[in-house]
Design a protein around this motif. Structure first.
Motif, PDB file in Angstrom:
ATOM      1  N   UNK A 119      -2.059  -5.543  -7.879  1.00 28.85           N
ATOM      2  CA  UNK A 119      -3.419  -6.050  -7.964  1.00 28.85           C
ATOM      3  C   UNK A 119      -4.429  -4.964  -8.282  1.00 28.85           C
ATOM      4  N   UNK A 120      -5.697  -5.368  -8.317  1.00 29.13           N
ATOM      5  CA  UNK A 120      -6.798  -4.442  -8.605  1.00 29.13           C
ATOM      6  C   UNK A 120      -7.957  -4.720  -7.645  1.00 29.13           C
ATOM      7  N   UNK A 121      -8.923  -3.815  -7.621  1.00 29.52           N
ATOM      8  CA  UNK A 121     -10.104  -4.025  -6.795  1.00 29.52           C
ATOM      9  C   UNK A 121     -10.004  -3.367  -5.433  1.00 29.52           C
ATOM     10  N   UNK A 122     -11.083  -3.409  -4.650  1.00 30.25           N
ATOM     11  CA  UNK A 122     -11.150  -2.720  -3.356  1.00 30.25           C
ATOM     12  C   UNK A 122     -10.068  -3.141  -2.370  1.00 30.25           C
ATOM     13  N   UNK A 123      -9.822  -4.452  -2.250  1.00 35.74           N
ATOM     14  CA  UNK A 123      -8.804  -4.890  -1.281  1.00 35.74           C
ATOM     15  C   UNK A 123      -7.441  -4.350  -1.672  1.00 35.74           C
ATOM     16  N   UNK A 124      -7.071  -4.484  -2.947  1.00 37.90           N
ATOM     17  CA  UNK A 124      -5.765  -4.017  -3.405  1.00 37.90           C
ATOM     18  C   UNK A 124      -5.629  -2.508  -3.220  1.00 37.90           C
ATOM     19  N   UNK A 125      -6.703  -1.766  -3.463  1.00 39.22           N
ATOM     20  CA  UNK A 125      -6.655  -0.319  -3.301  1.00 39.22           C
ATOM     21  C   UNK A 125      -6.494   0.065  -1.829  1.00 39.22           C
ATOM     22  N   UNK A 126      -7.152  -0.659  -0.944  1.00 37.58           N
ATOM     23  CA  UNK A 126      -7.000  -0.396   0.488  1.00 37.58           C
ATOM     24  C   UNK A 126      -5.565  -0.636   0.927  1.00 37.58           C
ATOM     25  N   UNK A 127      -4.957  -1.708   0.440  1.00 38.81           N
ATOM     26  CA  UNK A 127      -3.564  -2.003   0.781  1.00 38.81           C
ATOM     27  C   UNK A 127      -2.644  -0.901   0.272  1.00 38.81           C
ATOM     28  N   UNK A 128      -2.924  -0.423  -0.929  1.00 39.25           N
ATOM     29  CA  UNK A 128      -2.115   0.644  -1.522  1.00 39.25           C
ATOM     30  C   UNK A 128      -2.204   1.920  -0.686  1.00 39.25           C
ATOM     31  N   UNK A 129      -3.397   2.267  -0.254  1.00 39.39           N
ATOM     32  CA  UNK A 129      -3.564   3.475   0.549  1.00 39.39           C
ATOM     33  C   UNK A 129      -2.893   3.328   1.917  1.00 39.39           C
ATOM     34  N   UNK A 130      -3.023   2.172   2.517  1.00 39.34           N
ATOM     35  CA  UNK A 130      -2.361   1.937   3.809  1.00 39.34           C
ATOM     36  C   UNK A 130      -0.852   2.117   3.686  1.00 39.34           C
ATOM     37  N   UNK A 131      -0.277   1.578   2.610  1.00 40.56           N
ATOM     38  CA  UNK A 131       1.169   1.706   2.418  1.00 40.56           C
ATOM     39  C   UNK A 131       1.571   3.164   2.248  1.00 40.56           C
ATOM     40  N   UNK A 132       0.851   3.887   1.416  1.00 36.87           N
ATOM     41  CA  UNK A 132       1.201   5.283   1.164  1.00 36.87           C
ATOM     42  C   UNK A 132       1.137   6.116   2.431  1.00 36.87           C
ATOM     43  N   UNK A 133       0.104   5.926   3.225  1.00 36.47           N
ATOM     44  CA  UNK A 133      -0.032   6.688   4.468  1.00 36.47           C
ATOM     45  C   UNK A 133       1.098   6.359   5.436  1.00 36.47           C
ATOM     46  N   UNK A 134       1.422   5.075   5.561  1.00 33.63           N
ATOM     47  CA  UNK A 134       2.490   4.670   6.478  1.00 33.63           C
ATOM     48  C   UNK A 134       3.837   5.189   5.999  1.00 33.63           C
ATOM     49  N   UNK A 135       4.101   5.115   4.700  1.00 35.80           N
ATOM     50  CA  UNK A 135       5.374   5.596   4.167  1.00 35.80           C
ATOM     51  C   UNK A 135       5.542   7.085   4.412  1.00 35.80           C
ATOM     52  N   UNK A 136       4.451   7.842   4.218  1.00 36.47           N
ATOM     53  CA  UNK A 136       4.509   9.284   4.451  1.00 36.47           C
ATOM     54  C   UNK A 136       4.741   9.587   5.933  1.00 36.47           C
ATOM     55  N   UNK A 137       4.024   8.875   6.795  1.00 36.71           N
ATOM     56  CA  UNK A 137       4.140   9.123   8.238  1.00 36.71           C
ATOM     57  C   UNK A 137       5.533   8.775   8.757  1.00 36.71           C
ATOM     58  N   UNK A 138       6.136   7.718   8.219  1.00 32.22           N
ATOM     59  CA  UNK A 138       7.420   7.231   8.718  1.00 32.22           C
ATOM     60  C   UNK A 138       8.619   7.779   7.952  1.00 32.22           C
ATOM     61  N   UNK A 139       8.360   8.542   6.912  1.00 35.31           N
ATOM     62  CA  UNK A 139       9.458   9.104   6.132  1.00 35.31           C
ATOM     63  C   UNK A 139      10.183   8.077   5.293  1.00 35.31           C
ATOM     64  N   UNK A 140       9.477   7.042   4.870  1.00 31.12           N
ATOM     65  CA  UNK A 140      10.097   5.977   4.071  1.00 31.12           C
ATOM     66  C   UNK A 140       9.841   6.231   2.591  1.00 31.12           C
ATOM     67  N   UNK A 141      10.362   7.350   2.102  1.00 34.06           N
ATOM     68  CA  UNK A 141      10.078   7.742   0.729  1.00 34.06           C
ATOM     69  C   UNK A 141      11.321   7.810  -0.148  1.00 34.06           C
ATOM     70  N   UNK A 142      12.472   7.407   0.387  1.00 31.85           N
ATOM     71  CA  UNK A 142      13.702   7.458  -0.405  1.00 31.85           C
ATOM     72  C   UNK A 142      13.602   6.512  -1.600  1.00 31.85           C
TER      73      UNK A 142
END
Length: 358
Positions: A312-335
């Protein structure tokens, strides 16, 4: 006669059997005066017919997915997920993407033989094969049909790398095949966990494994040495999006090594089917959900452009994208989900082939 609104059917997600985009006539539910509201509706039975395909390997040119080849043992899916992006494919069969998609299924019973023939072709060049990219290879009818297991046996015999996408605990049945393949870098499993809320899951994906069983399946697969990815998909605004981090954390605790997500997609007939389901089950938040979807799709319920259709695009989609990236980095889910070894591929001798001396 007055047009009636569809009502939820026990054990099914779609509320209606809306006509497909190819039909000239549109089916409309009306009150003809012969109402039998006091009588219980007969249960909707699942029927399975053979799918006489000539080939089973599908090629993919989309830059949005990490694989080029896929195989789907079944058309239609008994899991009945209301949001399933594969629903519109039933229209090509002259059937409804609604209840028909969940109840009128087609099985590629010669799928394993066709796969073996294609893998033996001189023109075949080994690449990872995605099993279940369209419909779930471990949907309930697989218990009787066993087509997915037969296909995995072919992949094992050819050392053909395979990545499985499913939301069924039935995948653990085939650990005896998948674990040795995984040890050679030939197998991975991606499990879809849409929600941790059992009630929401029952309404949204009525015949899929419960969220708890999917997490337990991750533990079982990871313990057997099979790499597991969690698909927190689809994320639906104002319905399950608040669970994104919780889903990823639960999956990491269950042994997942990678993660991905997709923002709800509503192509073709799915838009109407999803809105109908939403108003039937969650009328109090329907407008909010639809509004956020439009805000993430340039004012429409869906945009199909490569590069943005998944996120998606727009503020909501960007917020979701950032939340995912932060959680993936914190939890080591980057394989990476589809890193597999294609160098081991080999064509085994067929029945009747002359043995080689060297």
């Amino acid at each position: 006669m007055d047009e009636l609104q569809g009502t939820p059917v026990k054990g099914r997600a779609a509320v209606s059997n809306e006509s497909s985009r190819f039909e000239r006539e549109k089916r409309v539910l009306v009150d003809d005066g012969w109402s039998r509201a006091h009588e219980p509706e007969p249960p909707l039975r699942t029927t399975v017919l053979p799918d006489d395909a000539r080939r089973v390997i599908n090629s993919n040119e989309s830059p949005d997915v990490p694989f080029d080849f896929s195989l789907n043992p079944y058309r239609g899916c008994e899991h009945g997920c209301v949001y399933c992006f594969a629903r519109p494919t039933h229209a090509y069969l002259g059937l409804s993407p609604g209840l028909d998609f969940e109840t009128r299924l087609f099985a590629k019973r010669d799928g394993a033989a066709l796969l073996a023939r294609e893998l033996r072709s001189r023109s075949y060049r080994c690449q990872p094969l995605a099993l279940g990219a369209n419909t779930d290879p471990y949907q309930p009818i697989e218990r009787e049909e066993g087509i997915t297991r037969q296909i995995l046996e072919v992949c094992r015999d050819f050392n053909q790398p395979v990545g499985i996408i499913t939301k069924s605990a039935l995948v653990t049945r085939d650990i005896d095949i998948l674990a040795p393949m995984a040890a050679m870098g030939l197998a991975r499993v991606a499990l879809s966990v849409t929600t941790l809320d059992r009630d929401l899951a029952r309404r949204m994906e009525p015949r899929a494994s419960t969220p708890g069983r999917r997490l337990e399946t991750m533990r079982t697969l990871a313990a057997a040495g099979i790499p597991v990815t969690v698909l927190a998909s689809p994320m639906i605004p104002a319905l399950n999006d608040h669970e994104l981090e919780d889903i990823m954390e639960a999956a990491a605790g269950a042994g997942a090594g990678g993660a991905s997500y997709i923002l709800l997609r509503l192509p073709l007939e799915i838009a109407g089917l999803f809105e109908e389901w939403l108003r039937a089950h969650y009328p109090d938040r329907a407008e909010r959900v639809l509004s956020l979807i439009r805000q993430s799709r340039d004012g429409a319920l869906y945009r199909s452009a490569f590069g943005t259709r998944m996120k998606g695009t727009g503020p909501y989609a960007e917020l979701l994208r950032q939340r995912f990236r932060l959680a993936a980095r914190r939890l080591g889910l980057n394989a990476r989900r589809w890193d597999m070894d294609c160098s081991r591929f080999r064509v085994p001798p067929a029945v009747g082939d002359q043995l080689q001396l060297f």
